[in-house]
Design a protein around this motif. Structure first.
Motif, PDB file in Angstrom:
ATOM      1  N   VAL A  99     -10.768   5.119  -3.097  1.00 47.95           N
ATOM      2  CA  VAL A  99     -11.256   4.741  -4.579  1.00 47.95           C
ATOM      3  C   VAL A  99     -12.710   4.117  -3.739  1.00 47.95           C
ATOM      4  O   VAL A  99     -12.493   3.184  -3.227  1.00 47.95           O
ATOM      5  CB  VAL A  99     -10.586   4.353  -5.361  1.00 47.95           C
ATOM      6  CG1 VAL A  99     -11.520   3.834  -6.546  1.00 47.95           C
ATOM      7  CG2 VAL A  99      -9.602   5.071  -5.902  1.00 47.95           C
ATOM      8  N   GLN A 100     -13.960   4.494  -4.337  1.00 46.47           N
ATOM      9  CA  GLN A 100     -15.103   3.832  -3.847  1.00 46.47           C
ATOM     10  C   GLN A 100     -15.558   2.732  -4.734  1.00 46.47           C
ATOM     11  O   GLN A 100     -16.370   2.106  -4.272  1.00 46.47           O
ATOM     12  CB  GLN A 100     -16.176   4.981  -3.520  1.00 46.47           C
ATOM     13  CG  GLN A 100     -15.533   5.902  -2.581  1.00 46.47           C
ATOM     14  CD  GLN A 100     -15.575   5.347  -1.257  1.00 46.47           C
ATOM     15  OE1 GLN A 100     -16.561   4.781  -0.820  1.00 46.47           O
ATOM     16  NE2 GLN A 100     -14.407   5.637  -0.709  1.00 46.47           N
ATOM     17  N   LEU A 139      -8.308   1.577  -3.484  1.00 47.39           N
ATOM     18  CA  LEU A 139      -7.033   2.235  -3.495  1.00 47.39           C
ATOM     19  C   LEU A 139      -6.899   3.548  -2.313  1.00 47.39           C
ATOM     20  O   LEU A 139      -7.997   4.287  -2.539  1.00 47.39           O
ATOM     21  CB  LEU A 139      -6.633   2.677  -4.862  1.00 47.39           C
ATOM     22  CG  LEU A 139      -5.412   3.384  -5.030  1.00 47.39           C
ATOM     23  CD1 LEU A 139      -4.080   2.629  -4.553  1.00 47.39           C
ATOM     24  CD2 LEU A 139      -5.244   4.118  -6.458  1.00 47.39           C
ATOM     25  N   PHE A 140      -5.792   3.666  -1.570  1.00 51.82           N
ATOM     26  CA  PHE A 140      -6.033   4.702  -0.676  1.00 51.82           C
ATOM     27  C   PHE A 140      -4.959   5.589  -0.746  1.00 51.82           C
ATOM     28  O   PHE A 140      -3.748   5.063  -1.114  1.00 51.82           O
ATOM     29  CB  PHE A 140      -5.862   3.897   0.911  1.00 51.82           C
ATOM     30  CG  PHE A 140      -5.688   5.137   2.008  1.00 51.82           C
ATOM     31  CD1 PHE A 140      -6.692   5.486   2.636  1.00 51.82           C
ATOM     32  CD2 PHE A 140      -4.193   5.443   2.456  1.00 51.82           C
ATOM     33  CE1 PHE A 140      -6.673   6.708   3.829  1.00 51.82           C
ATOM     34  CE2 PHE A 140      -4.225   6.277   3.435  1.00 51.82           C
ATOM     35  CZ  PHE A 140      -5.147   6.835   3.947  1.00 51.82           C
ATOM     36  N   VAL A 158     -14.811  16.603  -0.488  1.00 52.50           N
ATOM     37  CA  VAL A 158     -14.790  17.138  -1.862  1.00 52.50           C
ATOM     38  C   VAL A 158     -15.954  16.211  -2.563  1.00 52.50           C
ATOM     39  O   VAL A 158     -17.044  16.705  -3.242  1.00 52.50           O
ATOM     40  CB  VAL A 158     -13.499  17.027  -2.837  1.00 52.50           C
ATOM     41  CG1 VAL A 158     -13.682  17.458  -4.150  1.00 52.50           C
ATOM     42  CG2 VAL A 158     -12.606  17.776  -2.008  1.00 52.50           C
ATOM     43  N   THR A 159     -15.805  15.065  -2.415  1.00 53.36           N
ATOM     44  CA  THR A 159     -16.945  13.894  -2.889  1.00 53.36           C
ATOM     45  C   THR A 159     -16.792  13.025  -2.398  1.00 53.36           C
ATOM     46  O   THR A 159     -15.642  12.723  -1.552  1.00 53.36           O
ATOM     47  CB  THR A 159     -16.831  13.755  -4.627  1.00 53.36           C
ATOM     48  OG1 THR A 159     -17.769  12.904  -4.948  1.00 53.36           O
ATOM     49  CG2 THR A 159     -15.291  13.023  -4.937  1.00 53.36           C
ATOM     50  N   ASP A 160     -17.532  11.813  -2.609  1.00 59.90           N
ATOM     51  CA  ASP A 160     -17.347  10.667  -1.749  1.00 59.90           C
ATOM     52  C   ASP A 160     -16.036   9.983  -1.771  1.00 59.90           C
ATOM     53  O   ASP A 160     -15.389   9.807  -2.841  1.00 59.90           O
ATOM     54  CB  ASP A 160     -18.481   9.554  -2.372  1.00 59.90           C
ATOM     55  CG  ASP A 160     -18.636   8.261  -1.482  1.00 59.90           C
ATOM     56  OD1 ASP A 160     -17.967   8.355  -0.247  1.00 59.90           O
ATOM     57  OD2 ASP A 160     -19.072   7.252  -1.975  1.00 59.90           O
ATOM     58  N   GLY A 161     -15.138   9.740  -0.620  1.00 61.05           N
ATOM     59  CA  GLY A 161     -14.064   9.359  -0.718  1.00 61.05           C
ATOM     60  C   GLY A 161     -12.794  10.473  -1.053  1.00 61.05           C
ATOM     61  O   GLY A 161     -11.587   9.964  -0.886  1.00 61.05           O
ATOM     62  N   GLY A 188      -1.979   2.626  -0.418  1.00 63.77           N
ATOM     63  CA  GLY A 188      -2.324   1.468   0.115  1.00 63.77           C
ATOM     64  C   GLY A 188      -3.585   0.811  -0.408  1.00 63.77           C
ATOM     65  O   GLY A 188      -4.206   1.668  -1.509  1.00 63.77           O
ATOM     66  N   TYR A 189      -3.884  -0.232  -0.094  1.00 63.04           N
ATOM     67  CA  TYR A 189      -5.162  -1.084  -0.568  1.00 63.04           C
ATOM     68  C   TYR A 189      -5.975  -1.419   0.579  1.00 63.04           C
ATOM     69  O   TYR A 189      -5.499  -2.172   1.484  1.00 63.04           O
ATOM     70  CB  TYR A 189      -4.669  -2.098  -1.708  1.00 63.04           C
ATOM     71  CG  TYR A 189      -5.777  -3.008  -2.246  1.00 63.04           C
ATOM     72  CD1 TYR A 189      -6.359  -2.117  -3.283  1.00 63.04           C
ATOM     73  CD2 TYR A 189      -6.116  -4.385  -2.086  1.00 63.04           C
ATOM     74  CE1 TYR A 189      -7.419  -3.089  -3.887  1.00 63.04           C
ATOM     75  CE2 TYR A 189      -7.114  -4.931  -2.676  1.00 63.04           C
ATOM     76  CZ  TYR A 189      -7.899  -4.073  -3.787  1.00 63.04           C
ATOM     77  OH  TYR A 189      -8.889  -5.064  -4.181  1.00 63.04           O
ATOM     78  N   GLU A 190      -7.070  -1.178   0.367  1.00 69.19           N
ATOM     79  CA  GLU A 190      -8.034  -1.405   1.715  1.00 69.19           C
ATOM     80  C   GLU A 190      -9.259  -2.294   1.170  1.00 69.19           C
ATOM     81  O   GLU A 190      -9.936  -1.802   0.340  1.00 69.19           O
ATOM     82  CB  GLU A 190      -8.534  -0.112   2.398  1.00 69.19           C
ATOM     83  CG  GLU A 190      -7.569   0.758   2.770  1.00 69.19           C
ATOM     84  CD  GLU A 190      -8.000   1.991   3.726  1.00 69.19           C
ATOM     85  OE1 GLU A 190      -7.456   2.676   4.523  1.00 69.19           O
ATOM     86  OE2 GLU A 190      -9.328   2.614   3.063  1.00 69.19           O
TER      87      GLU A 190
END
Length: 734
Positions: free
Chosen positions: A639-640, A647-648, A591-594, A680-682
């Protein structure tokens, strides 16, 4: 569901492809100034970078034994790279199948020797452990006997639908799963992850990669799992399926020159646990995941394998050698009356040793109009099965009170089968024009089986006679099977990113002997064959933001091997004819980046047209594990930028329509929705996640069989899939 629906959908897919392939009309433009040209160029660079961030990768696959762009391969393939496997938290082939059109799999609670895989409605009844309709290949070598229980440090998995006999030989008449481990690289890498889940489940995995010199590197990866299991044995008041497993893989890569490389792969695993996982469908409906056996039983499996791969590139032709060896053992002890009574017990052991060698020549010029691969293959396997089936006097008295005091009956069976397989094969694709390509392939395959078996039945002579058992049996048999496996494909490539094709392929599964029943072992069963007809399309659209594939197939099966349990073991019969037909659609949209959305749809009909002399099924029966509809839909977002960067979020649902889980269509599994989620958090070197599987706590039988010949009323016995589970995972890498 009526087949006309499938025809409409595939017509829509193909019509869309045709329209997208038409050249667009050109329009004249007004002259522009030099300043406008510079500004436009700058904007083009910015737009190009933005497009790159929202572009799906151009996937390159290797399952056709050449490096090819996925969109240009005229085979129905689902592709999962290592990152996708990690993101989806895939642990085994059962979970992998939920994301794959046309594929249905069931793992049986730690019993990896009995894993069921169904592709496009083709599933065998487990006639013997050599012959399955779906081939499993790990790092270039066929794996028979058992499926490794854990995915870790994977490069990718390619799931091929339809017969793959031309390149992969027998036992691939339904398709193949081709798995590749990550190979050593010439830089330092370390990765470690730990997870804790419901039912006191602990998972650990790790990898260390290190260069030894400019021409050598080593990679070691492993995984560990412990679980109390989700079954509760009420009779023993204990966990019914606690287990522990450990897997390890070590690889050494040598690159003495740019044209020559060697990779040595040593791999193995061991798993053991309790085995109180079976109950009747009715008892599970009343009290899910609870069992009643008086004995917890147990299951143990282990494997050790070696793969040596050597590749040498000449001026225009490459040579590849793949040498494989694997030893596998499996032992299963189970209470097979599935009650709290001490009636029936079974101890089954399987040992499998295999050696294989393949030599391939292939073209190196990827731009040549002719792309080809050819080779020779040889393998040797030795399989030994031993089965001790005990019938206690307590049970005998329920059959006939006159048996009281006459002791137990013990049935011992020991069979050994040696299998020799040799083949020559070739496949080539030629571009008649820049858009029209034809592919032809041919394999001649020869299989020779040598069997010997012994049975020793212990017990009172009158009791043995009542069960139709003699004291001893001896059996031996030799049989050769062969097949010519052709393949033909025509493609039309509208553009490098839009391709349609039509194919005809043949597959087969060799016949064999009834090794589970020594008195009948000499009565061999015949080979089964399939012809598959397929029309499909593969496209990459919207500036490579949408990958879409469609396939319409019809498969005709002849002499399908089906198994039926009887008091003395089992028998295998060949059904006359079966067919399956359907539609598969897979899509992934960035859809878009990320932001990614992914989906897989299967519409299918699979049934027995003519049961022939088979006692295991009947004409008109639906093939087990073949739902008419399977649909997966999921979304993943990372989230980029901004305060929430890293944030994943991922969520998906797989809907599976109702389906039968036995050959004689007595046990119907209701429709289910398997929902999972992960958040999660990456960051660059670490990540943490919370996740859940089967969030709706669906109650699903894994498999079922008729045990009523030994226990009255037990027409449907089997285990269940896992209930809802929650987990937390942390990962570090550097």
């Amino acid at each position: 569901m009526g087949f006309f629906v499938k025809e409409r959908v595939v017509s829509y897919c193909l019509a869309t492809v045709l329209l997208l392939g038409l050249p667009g009309a050109g329009f004249a433009a007004d002259p522009v100034s030099d300043t406008e040209v510079v500004e436009a160029a700058s904007k083009d660079e910015e737009d190009a970078q933005n497009r790159k961030n929202v572009t799906l990768p151009d996937v390159v696959v290797t399952s056709q034994k050449l490096e090819q762009r996925l969109v240009e391969v005229p085979v129905s393939i689902s592709y999962f790279d290592g990152q996708q496997i990690e993101d989806a938290q895939l642990e085994d082939v059962d979970e992998l199948s939920r994301y794959t059109a046309g594929v249905f799999a069931r793992s049986i609670g730690g019993a990896d020797a009995h894993t069921i895989i169904n592709i496009r409605g083709l599933v065998s009844g487990g006639s013997d452990f050599f012959s399955r309709p779906v081939g499993l290949f790990r790092d270039g070598v066929s794996i028979n006997g058992g499926y490794e229980p854990m995915f870790f440090d994977m490069e990718d998995v390619e799931v091929l639908r339809g017969p793959q006999g031309t390149l992969y030989g027998p036992n691939t008449l339904a398709g193949a799963m081709v798995m590749r481990s990550k190979k050593p690289v010439f830089e330092k890498e370390v990765d470690f992850s730990a997870a804790y889940e419901s039912y006191n489940t602990k998972r650990l995995s790790g990898m260390v990669n290190a260069p030894l010199s400019e021409t050598a590197a080593v990679r070691i990866a492993g995984g560990y799992e412990h679980s109390d299991g989700f079954f509760k044995n009420d009779t023993r008041d204990e966990d019914g399926a606690g287990s522990e497993s450990f897997s390890l893989r070590g690889q050494l890569a040598l690159q003495p020159s740019d044209d020559f490389s060697v990779n040595l792969n040593l791999n193995g695993y061991r798993r053991h646990g309790d085995y109180s996982i079976y109950n009747t469908a009715q008892n599970f409906a009343d009290d899910p995941w609870h069992t009643d056996q008086d004995d917890l039983g147990g299951v143990e499996s282990e494997a050790f394998g070696q793969v040596l791969t050597m590749e040498n590139d000449g001026d225009s032709i490459g040579l590849t050698s793949v040498t494989g060896h694997r030893d596998y053992s499996y032992e299963e002890n189970s209470d097979v009356d599935f009650t709290s009574n001490d009636y029936l017990g079974s101890r089954f052991r399987l040992n499998n040793s295999q050696f294989s060698q393949e030599l391939r020549l292939h073209t190196l010029d990827k731009d040549a109009r002719l792309q080809w691969v050819s080779g020779v293959y040889g393998s040797y396997e030795k399989q030994r099965t031993r089965d001790v089936y005990s019938i206690t006097n307590s049970y005998l008295v329920t059959v006939n009170p006159a048996f009281s005091g006459l002791g137990d009956v013990i049935r011992n069976q020991d069979t050994t089968v040696k299998v020799y397989n040799g083949a020559v094969f070739g496949q080539a694709t030629y571009g008649l024009t820049d858009k029209i390509y034809v592919t032809g392939g041919l394999r001649y395959d020869q299989v020779y089986k040598d069997m010997e078996g012994d049975a020793l039945n212990e017990g009172n002579a009158a009791v043995l006679s009542a069960f139709g058992l003699d004291a001893t049996y001896n059996a031996e048999g030799k049989k050769a099977f062969s097949a010519i496996l052709p393949k033909g494909v025509v493609e039309y490539r509208f553009t490098p990113d839009i391709n349609v094709y039509a194919s005809v392929t043949r597959g087969y599964k060799p016949g064999g002997f009834m090794t589970a029943n020594v008195p009948l072992a000499e009565e061999n069963f015949d080979s089964e064959y399939s012809w598959s007809y397929e029309i499909g399309s593969k496209t990459s659209l919207l500036d490579h933001r949408l990958d879409l594939s469609c396939a319409l197939f019809y498969i005709l099966m002849k002499d399908q091997q089906l198994i039926k349990l009887i008091p003395a073991g089992s028998v295998v019969d060949n059904a006359g004819e079966s067919h399956s037909q359907g539609l598969e659609v897979e899509a992934k949209y960035r859809v878009t980046d990320g932001w990614d959305v992914f989906s897989a749809l299967t519409l299918m009909e699979a049934e027995v047209d003519d049961a022939g002399d088979s006692s295991a099924t009947y004409s008109g029966a639906e093939t087990p594990y073949s739902p008419d509809v399977k649909f997966n839909l999921g979304v993943q977002h990372t989230v980029q930028s901004g305060v929430l960067e890293g944030l994943f979020i991922r969520a998906e649902n797989t809907y599976v329509d109702s389906y039968y889980i036995d050959l004689d269509n007595t046990t119907l599994q209701d429709p289910v929705n398997m929902v999972s989620a992960k958040v999660g958090y990456e960051k660059e070197n670490y990540s943490v996640y919370l996740y859940g599987k089967n969030l709706l706590n669906e109650e699903v039988m894994s498999t079922a069989f008729d045990n009523s010949s030994m226990m009255a009323g037990q027409t449907s016995v089997g285990p269940m899939l896992a209930p809802r589970s929650l987990g937390i995972m942390a990962q570090v890498s550097f």
